[in-house]
Design an enzyme around this catalytic site. Structure first.
Site, mmCIF file in Angstrom:
data_model
loop_
_atom_site.group_PDB
_atom_site.id
_atom_site.type_symbol
_atom_site.label_atom_id
_atom_site.label_comp_id
_atom_site.label_asym_id
_atom_site.label_seq_id
_atom_site.Cartn_x
_atom_site.Cartn_y
_atom_site.Cartn_z
ATOM 1 C CE LYS A 75 4.830 -3.464 3.685
ATOM 2 N NZ LYS A 75 4.743 -3.290 2.210
ATOM 3 N N GLY A 118 0.823 -1.203 0.000
ATOM 4 C CA GLY A 118 0.000 0.000 0.000
ATOM 5 C C GLY A 118 0.854 1.249 0.000
ATOM 6 C CG ASP A 172 0.541 -6.198 0.930
ATOM 7 O OD1 ASP A 172 0.351 -5.520 -0.089
ATOM 8 O OD2 ASP A 172 0.665 -5.695 2.063
ATOM 9 N N GLY A 221 1.635 5.082 1.507
ATOM 10 C CA GLY A 221 1.644 5.549 2.886
ATOM 11 C C GLY A 221 2.883 5.128 3.655
ATOM 12 C CG HIS A 222 3.902 1.611 4.080
ATOM 13 N ND1 HIS A 222 3.421 1.803 5.355
ATOM 14 C CD2 HIS A 222 3.074 0.704 3.495
ATOM 15 C CE1 HIS A 222 2.352 1.015 5.535
ATOM 16 N NE2 HIS A 222 2.116 0.360 4.428
ATOM 17 C CG HIS A 240 -0.861 -0.862 7.731
ATOM 18 N ND1 HIS A 240 -0.060 -1.937 8.002
ATOM 19 C CD2 HIS A 240 -0.814 -0.664 6.394
ATOM 20 C CE1 HIS A 240 0.440 -2.389 6.856
ATOM 21 N NE2 HIS A 240 0.004 -1.641 5.882
#
Lengths: 330, 330
Positions: B104, B53, B109, B55-56, B216
């Site tokens: 991950k 995703g 995922d 945001g990382h 998250h």
């Protein structure tokens, strides 16, 4: 205020100790841990020394290394290093070719670096005062334009020139010249809490932003309604371009800098918006840098720096650099 | 919630476009902009593909380049990339030596990467599931240990091995092996607001911290009273060392990772404290990394990763890497 620290009195020293340990191949502490210097000093080059208050990390210690600074002196949070620290750095890094002091334009910094230069008069010393902020009106901390994120560009270009064995006079002339060609404007989405005082510098509502901020949480030029990234960028670029007046033939360096609390994904989004707007004006972005380099503790916000560079400066920008925070080529 | 963005629906695409433009010498978009890949793919090496995703950031796109990943697929914020994206990356980067997928350990995922591998069955594909979190209990998003900041270490070591022309089976075996030797624990000082929902994941009081968080904004193992850096580090290291059980002869990699809203000066202070504590236990820190690499939007907090590496892995760690976020040697 939640910060990873043990005591406010020791946080700068503990953080610097961690920095030096983590980058022990690049840097060491100078005498009495009063500054950080390159592990391997070169014999026949001008020594580049900078410094300032803590709270702007990774600047300046993160810029110590091959192709950039020889030494950096760190004061307490948002407080100039003392003349003692600067003199110690001059004595330890000058190998006979003289020293160039790179000083951001704040009264405290300018005073202490000047005093150090006077007290170390046995050394050949020149000083470049960095004034890249678009805001010409000064603040409580400074007269005239402040030195902000564009300082990184000064230190990279002058560092590469010193590495190429430019002489002190030529470095000094380049530094003066750069003051006409590098402009920065900052915007903040939050105030800053200084650990020693636990006081927040200014408070913003959820729908406000502070335009024209510096890097000490000092208030900016105007408090505006928060807006979209494209609108914020337009306001910021207008201030820069009015001042810089680049020509269509100029090669621009575009540097988006995070103030410490802004995610890198937002910096890239701001970069995308800024680059598109410059291109729509017929201007060419020839070099780019995006990241968190010149901070104001954990302030949310960012600055845009635009520099108009000629071929000579583009080569200096591209030259290898090997520091903790900036590293390429080589 | 103040974020530099135009619309929540386009923020990932705009940020990625900025990333690719800013690093155009290193990376390009793959077909239909569904992933980011190395500009120069090498003919006779296994292709390394990761993703997850958004945001990382800078993970994973910031790790695309020489000595690390060949491609990275980015989904919406905190949402897995689709099988389509992953298949497109496999097709474009596999040059005949097969693909290693680095995933991950989150249900979404794992499912999407597995589905992609099945649908691209004409390619030789192996998968490494990263499980470095000390927390073995899982969460709503995962069964068993999560993949968190240690993912960087997997991608660096496997990337160097692939660059050295290790074959697919050997890379896969190294990946499995690393899962026993890399452990991470995170602490958060603030929740996270996801831009699409504008909901904050958890709310902390001024004197609280969340121990054992992932990336998250999911709640951690325990809500504790905020404490000094040394006390926080002690709690975190206890969890790691109980699980990792390093020997005094081991060479440790110590990686302090910021979650996006933590100033680098605090990360260095945490590094200093962690290193001192490991040394007081007779353990040797042989390699170090400090910075903001694996984030959770703008969350305030950090993670500590400790890896027990042998000579082979130390060489892989030291091997040149040239990506937007990680760069040394060469």
């Amino acid at each position: 205020m939640k910060k990873f620290m043990n005591r406010a009195e020791t946080l700068v020293a503990e953080s610097l100790a961690g920095f030096v340990a983590a980058h022990e191949r690049l840097v060491v502490f100078g005498a009495d841990s009063r500054f950080v210097r390159r592990r391997n000093l070169r014999p026949d080059k001008v020594a580049l020394i900078s410094g300032g208050g803590a709270g702007h990390e990774p600047m300046h210690v993160g810029f110590v290394g091959e192709g950039m600074l020889d030494a950096a002196c760190t004061g307490h949070v948002f407080t100039s290093p003392t003349p003692d620290q600067i003199i110690a750095a001059i004595r330890e890094t000058d190998r006979g070719e003289g020293c160039l002091l790179i000083v951001k334009n704040y009264d405290g910094d300018v005073m202490n670096f000047e005093m150090a230069a006077e007290l170390a008069a046995e050394h050949r010393i020149a000083t470049v005062i960095v004034r890249d902020d678009v805001n010409p009106s000064g603040s409580k901390r400074s007269q005239g334009r402040r030195g902000v994120a564009g300082t990184l560009v000064f230190e990279k270009l002058l560092g590469a020139a010193a590495e190429a064995r430019w002489r002190l006079d030529d470095l000094s002339a380049l530094g003066e010249d750069l003051n006409d060609r590098i402009r920065t404007v900052g915007v903040s989405l939050s105030g800053v809490t200084v650990p020693e005082t636990e006081r927040e510098t200014f408070v913003l509502n959820e729908d406000e932003m502070e335009m024209g901020v510096g890097i000490h949480g000092e208030p900016g030029r105007a408090r505006l309604k928060f807006a979209t990234a494209d609108e914020i960028v337009e306001t910021m670029l207008k201030a820069i371009l009015k001042d810089l007046e680049p020509k269509r033939s100029d090669k621009l360096l575009l540097f988006i800098n995070g103030f410490g609390g802004t995610p890198v994904s937002e910096l890239y989004l701001a970069y995308n918006s800024t680059r598109a707007r410059l291109q729509s004006l017929g201007l060419t972005v020839a070099r780019s840098l995006v990241g968190t380099y010149v901070t104001s503790l954990g302030m949310a916000g960012l600055s845009i720096t635009v520099a108009g560079l000629e071929e000579r400066e583009l080569s200096l920008w591209d030259a290898p650099v090997n520091t903790a925070a900036l590293r390429w080529g080589g």
